[in-house]
Design a protein around this motif. Structure first.
Motif, PDB file in Angstrom:
ATOM      1  N   UNK A 269      51.557  78.268   2.326  1.00  0.00           N
ATOM      2  CA  UNK A 269      50.597  77.696   1.380  1.00  0.00           C
ATOM      3  C   UNK A 269      49.581  76.809   2.092  1.00  0.00           C
ATOM      4  N   UNK A 270      50.054  76.034   3.055  1.00  0.00           N
ATOM      5  CA  UNK A 270      49.161  75.178   3.829  1.00  0.00           C
ATOM      6  C   UNK A 270      48.132  76.023   4.580  1.00  0.00           C
ATOM      7  N   UNK A 271      48.572  77.145   5.128  1.00  0.00           N
ATOM      8  CA  UNK A 271      47.647  78.029   5.844  1.00  0.00           C
ATOM      9  C   UNK A 271      46.574  78.552   4.906  1.00  0.00           C
ATOM     10  N   UNK A 272      46.961  78.917   3.689  1.00  0.00           N
ATOM     11  CA  UNK A 272      45.973  79.408   2.716  1.00  0.00           C
ATOM     12  C   UNK A 272      44.986  78.323   2.317  1.00  0.00           C
ATOM     13  N   UNK A 273      45.453  77.066   2.351  1.00  0.00           N
ATOM     14  CA  UNK A 273      44.589  75.944   1.985  1.00  0.00           C
ATOM     15  C   UNK A 273      43.688  75.502   3.139  1.00  0.00           C
ATOM     16  N   UNK A 274      43.906  76.046   4.324  1.00  0.00           N
ATOM     17  CA  UNK A 274      43.025  75.763   5.447  1.00  0.00           C
ATOM     18  C   UNK A 274      43.371  74.524   6.237  1.00  0.00           C
ATOM     19  N   UNK A 275      44.663  74.251   6.437  1.00  0.00           N
ATOM     20  CA  UNK A 275      45.064  73.091   7.224  1.00  0.00           C
ATOM     21  C   UNK A 275      44.734  73.315   8.699  1.00  0.00           C
ATOM     22  N   UNK A 276      44.593  72.224   9.467  1.00  0.00           N
ATOM     23  CA  UNK A 276      44.247  72.355  10.887  1.00  0.00           C
ATOM     24  C   UNK A 276      45.412  72.898  11.700  1.00  0.00           C
ATOM     25  N   UNK A 277      45.112  73.321  12.925  1.00  0.00           N
ATOM     26  CA  UNK A 277      46.149  73.864  13.794  1.00  0.00           C
ATOM     27  C   UNK A 277      47.006  72.755  14.400  1.00  0.00           C
ATOM     28  N   UNK A 278      46.523  71.519  14.387  1.00  0.00           N
ATOM     29  CA  UNK A 278      47.268  70.405  14.976  1.00  0.00           C
ATOM     30  C   UNK A 278      48.242  69.785  13.999  1.00  0.00           C
ATOM     31  N   UNK A 279      48.512  68.506  14.230  1.00  0.00           N
ATOM     32  CA  UNK A 279      49.476  67.786  13.397  1.00  0.00           C
ATOM     33  C   UNK A 279      48.906  67.533  12.002  1.00  0.00           C
ATOM     34  N   UNK A 280      49.778  67.548  11.009  1.00  0.00           N
ATOM     35  CA  UNK A 280      49.396  67.189   9.638  1.00  0.00           C
ATOM     36  C   UNK A 280      50.675  66.909   8.871  1.00  0.00           C
ATOM     37  N   UNK A 281      50.515  66.380   7.688  1.00  0.00           N
ATOM     38  CA  UNK A 281      51.652  66.240   6.780  1.00  0.00           C
ATOM     39  C   UNK A 281      51.252  66.764   5.410  1.00  0.00           C
ATOM     40  N   UNK A 282      52.118  67.589   4.841  1.00  0.00           N
ATOM     41  CA  UNK A 282      51.894  68.145   3.511  1.00  0.00           C
ATOM     42  C   UNK A 282      52.849  67.470   2.535  1.00  0.00           C
ATOM     43  N   UNK A 283      52.299  66.826   1.529  1.00  0.00           N
ATOM     44  CA  UNK A 283      53.131  66.212   0.495  1.00  0.00           C
ATOM     45  C   UNK A 283      53.485  67.272  -0.530  1.00  0.00           C
ATOM     46  N   UNK A 284      54.779  67.387  -0.839  1.00  0.00           N
ATOM     47  CA  UNK A 284      55.266  68.522  -1.612  1.00  0.00           C
ATOM     48  C   UNK A 284      55.774  68.098  -2.982  1.00  0.00           C
ATOM     49  N   UNK A 285      55.786  69.074  -3.878  1.00  0.00           N
ATOM     50  CA  UNK A 285      56.220  68.841  -5.255  1.00  0.00           C
ATOM     51  C   UNK A 285      57.731  68.925  -5.405  1.00  0.00           C
ATOM     52  N   UNK A 286      58.403  69.501  -4.406  1.00  0.00           N
ATOM     53  CA  UNK A 286      59.857  69.715  -4.508  1.00  0.00           C
ATOM     54  C   UNK A 286      60.580  68.372  -4.551  1.00  0.00           C
ATOM     55  N   UNK A 287      61.508  68.269  -5.461  1.00  0.00           N
ATOM     56  CA  UNK A 287      62.279  67.047  -5.669  1.00  0.00           C
ATOM     57  C   UNK A 287      63.662  67.227  -5.049  1.00  0.00           C
ATOM     58  N   UNK A 469      51.217  69.205  -2.909  1.00  0.00           N
ATOM     59  CA  UNK A 469      50.348  68.284  -3.648  1.00  0.00           C
ATOM     60  C   UNK A 469      49.064  68.032  -2.874  1.00  0.00           C
ATOM     61  N   UNK A 470      49.213  67.796  -1.578  1.00  0.00           N
ATOM     62  CA  UNK A 470      48.048  67.503  -0.765  1.00  0.00           C
ATOM     63  C   UNK A 470      48.392  67.543   0.706  1.00  0.00           C
ATOM     64  N   UNK A 471      47.359  67.618   1.544  1.00  0.00           N
ATOM     65  CA  UNK A 471      47.526  67.687   2.993  1.00  0.00           C
ATOM     66  C   UNK A 471      46.728  66.552   3.622  1.00  0.00           C
ATOM     67  N   UNK A 472      47.371  65.813   4.508  1.00  0.00           N
ATOM     68  CA  UNK A 472      46.742  64.680   5.187  1.00  0.00           C
ATOM     69  C   UNK A 472      46.750  64.955   6.685  1.00  0.00           C
ATOM     70  N   UNK A 473      45.593  64.753   7.335  1.00  0.00           N
ATOM     71  CA  UNK A 473      45.471  64.978   8.765  1.00  0.00           C
ATOM     72  C   UNK A 473      45.431  63.674   9.540  1.00  0.00           C
ATOM     73  N   UNK A 474      44.866  63.715  10.734  1.00  0.00           N
ATOM     74  CA  UNK A 474      44.781  62.535  11.589  1.00  0.00           C
ATOM     75  C   UNK A 474      43.972  61.426  10.904  1.00  0.00           C
TER      76      UNK A 474
END
Length: 594
Positions: A269-287, A469-474
């Motif tokens: 899903x992150x790849x489809x959303x266009x996240x960078x190739x480096x480090x990132x954090x994806x905040x997820x809906x899973x509880x 939920x969202x993706x945060x980069x550097x």
């Protein structure tokens, strides 16, 4: 002459102070514009993460789902140790900053010595928004004004709870609750003073670890914890009786939340959303609570699944907006990594009757409308009991999952009418136009079929299943953020109510009786020779789907949707209910849906 010099100095000092204040105000304003919104920060504070970190020469995805703590039940002994060691001004400091700590940090930096001056609010922002590779001085420029914003928008207890939920430990442990269970075999609400100081020194440095295989590391960690305990007693932060308490030894069992399939799905899903190739954090809906409930349901049925010849399984839990709350693409990620929840496409059997009933309603029929349960041209399809019931109500045909009746009804509704309705409801892919939808002569993923029932549950609004939920980069830059938009309804209010009654009848007095709990609604699905068995339904704000079968399409031993799949659905709801009702359990917010 001296007086004039003093006045000039005062003038320049005042000008410098005003300029400095203007510069600080300007920077706070500028940094504030790039800060996450309150809703975004609230989501980060209460979400799990899939983090992509640099490891050696490459990158590694880590699954971090906190078992959330309840601040109201947090051990007062741990709270006293934590704030005594980390942030004594937490209850009173203005705007989440410690002026003394900042001054000390600046002075030590000028003197060439590293010294921390961060408050709980600053550490929370650092843990949530920044990557290890971010330059410290650039990070601080954003961390300070963002910490002020967090302290203004959230209560101190909300800040403290989020901080504790996002604490990283050794051994892949994430969050205080998981650390307490791992190291001491108890909930965070039960921590004593020695246990609290051990956790504190492990937080202070990753080189401290009481579960290390190195005896020297263990000894050093305990020595430092004892020294901290004694120091806090001398300073009057904790009572002298703390020195007489003893540590409770845990089992060192790692919490198994079955994160492998989730991690892979989020990566896609992150790849489809266009996240960078480096480090990132994806905040997820899973509880974590619901994920644990799904894992427990599948693990608890392992022997029954083996006896039934069900070698593969998938489980999906959604809220009514389509946010994924639990996700298992198989029974054991360590054994095989194929994700059946999203990637497998299987015949849903009688689950297709939901689509037929929806279109029948939109064409003016109701549950009392008459349908003919008679042999169809060519003798296809037949029912499991090999009987025909003649003229029956549409409600009974759906409740009893009568193949011939619903197949004939689909044809009567018009060529392609049900397929068009399915597309409006969000079901993608090629669909038959001759009656085959009613008996599952098409393929769909468990995720897609669960989303279909979420659309009914939320009032007829098609959902897009999502785990991110969202993706945060550097440097805390938000790269992508999910927005819930209200689409056009695919069902009228009358038909939503009619489907809801029909799905309730299936569970109350039809093929899905074994799933009944708390007014649950749902539909069973079974394919020829018991190759696929499904149950998908909803109760309250939770929607869940279960599929069982075999990857080679071989038959199971008489497994029907109303049997094991319905039992697993019910077990999931029971597990979630017990966890929510358990005294001192982690608090989890229930999604409200639309």
């Amino acid at each position: 002459m001296l007086t004039r010099f003093v006045l000039i100095c005062l003038k320049w000092a005042a000008l410098a102070a005003v300029s400095a204040a203007a510069l600080v105000w300007g920077w706070f304003t500028l940094a504030g514009r790039s800060a996450p919104s309150r809703d975004q920060m609230a989501a980060m504070m209460t979400s799990g993460e899939i983090v992509r970190d640099r490891v050696g020469d490459g990158f590694e995805l880590k699954c971090l789902l906190p078992l959330r703590v309840s601040i109201g039940d947090l051990s007062p002994k741990f709270r006293a140790v934590l704030l005594g060691a980390e942030d004594r001004g937490f209850a009173t400091e203005p705007f989440g900053l410690s002026l003394r700590g900042l001054a000390g940090a600046v002075a030590s930096a000028v003197g060439g010595r590293a010294r921390g001056g961060s408050t709980i609010a600053q550490q929370l922002v650092k843990n949530l928004m920044f990557e290890p590779g971010d330059r410290a001085w650039v990070r601080k420029l954003y961390e300070i004004p963002w910490a002020v914003g967090v302290s203004r928008r959230f209560t101190r207890d909300e800040v403290l709870a989020a901080y504790l939920d996002h604490l990283p430990f050794q051994h892949g442990i994430f969050g205080l609750e998981a650390a307490s269970r791992f190291y001491f075999g108890k909930a965070a609400s039960e921590l004593d003073y020695p246990e609290a100081t051990l956790i504190e020194v492990m937080l202070a440095s990753p080189r401290n670890d009481i579960a290390s295989r190195d005896p020297g590391t263990v000894a050093r960690t305990r020595t430092r914890a004892r020294a901290l305990l004694q120091a806090l007693v001398r300073q009057g932060v904790i009572p002298a009786a703390a020195l007489r308490e003893r540590e409770h030894r845990g089992t060192r069992d790692l919490p198994d939340l079955g994160c492998g399939y989730l991690r892979d799905a989020v990566a896609g899903e992150v790849k489809r959303l266009g996240a960078p190739v480096g480090a990132f954090r994806a905040y997820v809906t899973v509880d974590a609570l619901r994920q644990d409930a799904a894992v427990a349901a599948l693990d608890g049925a392992a022997d029954r699944l083996a006896r039934a010849g069900a070698g593969a399984a998938a489980f999906v839990g959604l809220d009514r907006t389509g946010a994924i709350q639990a996700f298992m693409g198989g029974r054991d990620y360590a054994v095989d990594q194929f994700d059946r929840a999203e990637r497998a496409r299987r015949s849903p059997g009688s689950l297709g009757k939901v689509l037929v009933l929806a279109e029948a309603c939109e064409q003016g029929r109701d549950l009392d409308s008459a349908v003919e349960d008679l042999a169809q041209p060519g003798g296809r399809p037949r029912d499991a009991d090999d009987r025909y019931l003649g003229t029956i109500s549409l409600g009974d045909a759906f409740r009893l999952s009568r193949n011939a009746a619903m197949f004939g009804l689909e044809r009567a509704l018009g060529s392609g009418a049900v397929a068009a309705r399915a597309a409006k409801l969000g079901l993608a892919g090629a669909l038959p136009r001759d009656g085959g939808i009613a008996i599952g002569e098409f393929t769909a993923s468990p995720l897609a079929m669960t989303a279909l029932l979420a659309t009914v549950a939320n009032g007829g609004y098609p959902v897009e299943p999502h785990a991110v939920r969202g993706i945060v980069g550097h440097y805390g830059r938000i790269l992508s953020w999910h927005r819930d938009t209200l689409p056009e309804p695919a069902l009228s209010a009358r038909c939503v109510a009619m489907l809801d009654r029909a799905l309730r009848a299936v569970v109350a007095d039809g093929t899905g009786r074994r799933a009944d709990i708390g007014g649950a609604r749902g539909k069973t699905g079974t394919t020829n020779a018991f190759r696929d068995a499904w149950f998908v339904g909803y109760a309250g704000p939770m929607v869940a789907g279960v599929w069982l079968g075999n990857d080679d399409d071989s038959a199971m031993t008489h497994v029907e949707g109303g049997g094991l799949p319905a039992d697993l659905f019910r077990s999931y709801l029971v597990n979630v209910g017990r966890a929510l009702a358990r005294p001192r359990a982690p608090v989890a917010r229930m999604a409200q849906g639309w």
